[in-house]
Motif scaffolding. Sequence first.
Motif, PDB file in Angstrom:
ATOM      1  N   GLU A 169     -18.065 -12.278   1.489  1.00 19.20           N
ATOM      2  CA  GLU A 169     -18.256 -10.825   1.536  1.00 19.20           C
ATOM      3  C   GLU A 169     -19.240 -10.487   2.656  1.00 19.20           C
ATOM      4  O   GLU A 169     -20.347 -11.024   2.708  1.00 19.20           O
ATOM      5  CB  GLU A 169     -18.791 -10.331   0.185  1.00 19.20           C
ATOM      6  N   ALA A 202      -5.745  -5.212  -5.332  1.00 22.45           N
ATOM      7  CA  ALA A 202      -6.366  -3.955  -4.897  1.00 22.45           C
ATOM      8  C   ALA A 202      -5.453  -2.759  -5.143  1.00 22.45           C
ATOM      9  O   ALA A 202      -5.921  -1.662  -5.462  1.00 22.45           O
ATOM     10  CB  ALA A 202      -6.741  -4.052  -3.417  1.00 22.45           C
ATOM     11  N   GLU A 203      -4.151  -2.956  -5.013  1.00 26.98           N
ATOM     12  CA  GLU A 203      -3.227  -1.840  -5.139  1.00 26.98           C
ATOM     13  C   GLU A 203      -3.040  -1.385  -6.582  1.00 26.98           C
ATOM     14  O   GLU A 203      -2.434  -0.346  -6.838  1.00 26.98           O
ATOM     15  CB  GLU A 203      -1.882  -2.229  -4.520  1.00 26.98           C
ATOM     16  N   SER A 246     -12.724  -2.463  -9.452  1.00 30.80           N
ATOM     17  CA  SER A 246     -13.560  -1.659  -8.557  1.00 30.80           C
ATOM     18  C   SER A 246     -14.620  -2.521  -7.890  1.00 30.80           C
ATOM     19  O   SER A 246     -14.933  -2.351  -6.710  1.00 30.80           O
ATOM     20  CB  SER A 246     -14.222  -0.515  -9.326  1.00 30.80           C
ATOM     21  N   PHE A 268     -12.444  -4.462  -5.278  1.00 24.06           N
ATOM     22  CA  PHE A 268     -11.492  -3.866  -4.341  1.00 24.06           C
ATOM     23  C   PHE A 268     -11.736  -2.399  -4.011  1.00 24.06           C
ATOM     24  O   PHE A 268     -10.992  -1.841  -3.192  1.00 24.06           O
ATOM     25  CB  PHE A 268     -10.064  -3.990  -4.901  1.00 24.06           C
ATOM     26  N   ALA A 269     -12.707  -1.727  -4.614  1.00 22.68           N
ATOM     27  CA  ALA A 269     -12.907  -0.305  -4.331  1.00 22.68           C
ATOM     28  C   ALA A 269     -13.156  -0.103  -2.833  1.00 22.68           C
ATOM     29  O   ALA A 269     -13.946  -0.843  -2.220  1.00 22.68           O
ATOM     30  CB  ALA A 269     -14.078   0.249  -5.143  1.00 22.68           C
ATOM     31  N   PRO A 270     -12.502   0.889  -2.220  1.00 20.37           N
ATOM     32  CA  PRO A 270     -12.659   1.070  -0.764  1.00 20.37           C
ATOM     33  C   PRO A 270     -14.052   1.536  -0.357  1.00 20.37           C
ATOM     34  O   PRO A 270     -14.503   1.226   0.752  1.00 20.37           O
ATOM     35  CB  PRO A 270     -11.594   2.129  -0.426  1.00 20.37           C
ATOM     36  N   ASP A 271     -14.743   2.258  -1.212  1.00 25.23           N
ATOM     37  CA  ASP A 271     -16.077   2.758  -0.895  1.00 25.23           C
ATOM     38  C   ASP A 271     -17.120   1.743  -1.373  1.00 25.23           C
ATOM     39  O   ASP A 271     -17.157   1.401  -2.563  1.00 25.23           O
ATOM     40  CB  ASP A 271     -16.300   4.109  -1.585  1.00 25.23           C
ATOM     41  N   ASP A 320     -18.984   2.711  -4.481  1.00 19.22           N
ATOM     42  CA  ASP A 320     -18.243   2.539  -5.731  1.00 19.22           C
ATOM     43  C   ASP A 320     -18.263   1.080  -6.170  1.00 19.22           C
ATOM     44  O   ASP A 320     -18.370   0.773  -7.361  1.00 19.22           O
ATOM     45  CB  ASP A 320     -16.800   3.013  -5.558  1.00 19.22           C
ATOM     46  N   ARG A 321     -18.164   0.174  -5.217  1.00 20.59           N
ATOM     47  CA  ARG A 321     -18.217  -1.248  -5.562  1.00 20.59           C
ATOM     48  C   ARG A 321     -19.569  -1.615  -6.153  1.00 20.59           C
ATOM     49  O   ARG A 321     -19.645  -2.318  -7.168  1.00 20.59           O
ATOM     50  CB  ARG A 321     -17.939  -2.111  -4.321  1.00 20.59           C
ATOM     51  N   ARG A 347       0.827  -1.206   0.000  1.00 25.79           N
ATOM     52  CA  ARG A 347       0.000   0.000   0.000  1.00 25.79           C
ATOM     53  C   ARG A 347       0.865   1.262   0.000  1.00 25.79           C
ATOM     54  O   ARG A 347       0.535   2.255  -0.650  1.00 25.79           O
ATOM     55  CB  ARG A 347      -0.940   0.005   1.205  1.00 25.79           C
TER      56      ARG A 347
END
Length: 644
Positions: free
Chosen positions: A325, A149-150, A179, A182-185, A188-189, A2
């Motif tokens: 998930e 993810a990175e 996305s 792995f999108a953090p929000d 967005d996912r 990261r």
Amino acid sequence: MRHILATIILAVCLGQSAAAQDLQPILQTHAAEIADPSRGSVAAPLDAMIASGLPQVPTFLERWTDKGVWQRDADGVFFYGAASGNDLTLTDIDTGEETTVPKAGHTELRPNGGVRRVIGTALVQFQLTDPDIARRLSAIDSLARRPDAEQLAPLLGSIEGEPDPALKARKIQLANFLSASFAPDPADRIAAIDSLAQDTTIEARAVLNQILTTRSEVATTAPTGNVARILTVGDGLTKAEAYDRLIAADLAPPAIPAPAIRDALAANIVDGRVGDVPLAQLGNAAARERAYATLAAAGTVPPRLTDQGQADAIAAHTFAEVYVEDDPAITDAARAALTSVETRVAAERFADLALDALSLASIYFLAAIGLAITFGVMGVINMAHGEFIMMGAYTGYVIQQVVPDYTLSLIVALPVAFAVTFAAGVTMERLVIRHLYHRPLETLLATFGISIALQQLAKNIFGTQARPLTSPGWLDGALVLSDVVQISYIRIAIFVLALLFLGLILFILKRTRLGLEVRAVTQNPGMAASMGIDPDRINMLTFGLGSGIAGIAGVAIGLYAKVTSEMGADYIVQSFMTVVVGGVGNVWGTLAGATLIGFLQKGIEFLNPSNTLAAQTYMVLFIILFIQFRPKGIVAQNGRAAAD
């Protein structure tokens, strides 16, 4: 990794320009980690190199990954190296200056597979914006194989400046995949997952299935987490599977197999008895169970699980499939998207099946249209019709040996094949067929004998091995509409040729004098003769026309199928079925019959894909039943053929 990504973004935002700086000092600062890296220690030198923004960094990472970096033992300086025998050609990392030195005193860096994957991840982020499109394509392929993810942020950052439209679309698609996973929000996912509802590619389905991955759970209370479904015995779970899950979770003892029971009884024989049961009685199953129960009650052996005990243990626990998930909103969106995709895939598979059936129908139509003229119009059962198809295919092969240009040879082969088989058909009609009119059994036997003779003649001339009839380069490949729907260009060409033949035959029969005379002789030969038409001449030309068309069909079929002396036998049965089912002596009936048989065969093969022979058998049975209810075919013929 990261912090590597954060460093990359920071370097891009600050717009660092370090073209005049050297990479070697940075490498020397982290010489120990570079010379002997691990997955944990390699992050520090990668951080430093990426933060420098030096243009030498991507090249160094590539050479490092490919084991092309060497270190001089005396002072620890790094070079690019290529060994040749005992010599080593060294290239300065910053200046590119080359020198040749003895290999002794230098060590080749050999990072392990795990380290190379870490370096590769960092390298891909550079390659996404490389001026060379081949490098960008390679980076995208690497991301698709090993999504991480990175990699999401660098990929998103590279989309806006991508000049190639196709590659930009691919980057957007891949960004949606990353996305969604792995999108953090979460919002967005979910947005990315919703966009995949229109994507029927295998990759999109794999992403959605990955999100919907579940794990099995069993507990004495209601399951917690994002529950996919509750399983009950008889509904997605057998009794044996349920108890196996209890054993795996250490919630129930394993069942004791019969050999273990036998061994336990044998190990506990005391004074001729096992428990309170004499040895003489152990031949009885009930006695063995009583003896084992006595031992279990005494604590000598583990208690045996009864069917009731197994049922009680299952009833006392809850079995569930729980999503990996944790967010229910994400799995709900993925499930809805996957349902939409699967519906689209089912529709596309139906469309693909229809295209295959249409393609097969066009092949059968080409093979049968000549027979529709000879058998349908003249009433001649020509068992050698398949051999005229074979003669046309071999004519195309011979033309290709003379004319090496495949496009030109195909253009030449079509009329030549027509001429050859037309002449052969006229010769056959003059020498054999005209003496056997209105004698169908003798005609069948005679033409069957001719077909065998023509097959043997082809074997003598061309041998028994299949001969290649190569299609032009512009017919290579397939028209790909999606991951599911595609059709080869050769099949498209055969379909177009079938349409051209349909139009040509209709034009000849409806708009030419020959067609008028053929129709007159077909409907009433006596009246046609009284009007000055020579039925004998018309029969000869009609048979020659049907044979010539079979020759052209042979060229087309040869591009798709193998060219052998027996290839005609592969189509003679289907050709007769096509003509009979469609309606004897009718071009439109032949088209209808070919369509019915093509779609029927593909439909049966779809329902029974593992047994093609069975599919053909079912098709023949269906045709027999169809003829019982409609003996004149789909489009009934009037005139002499109908009367016959």
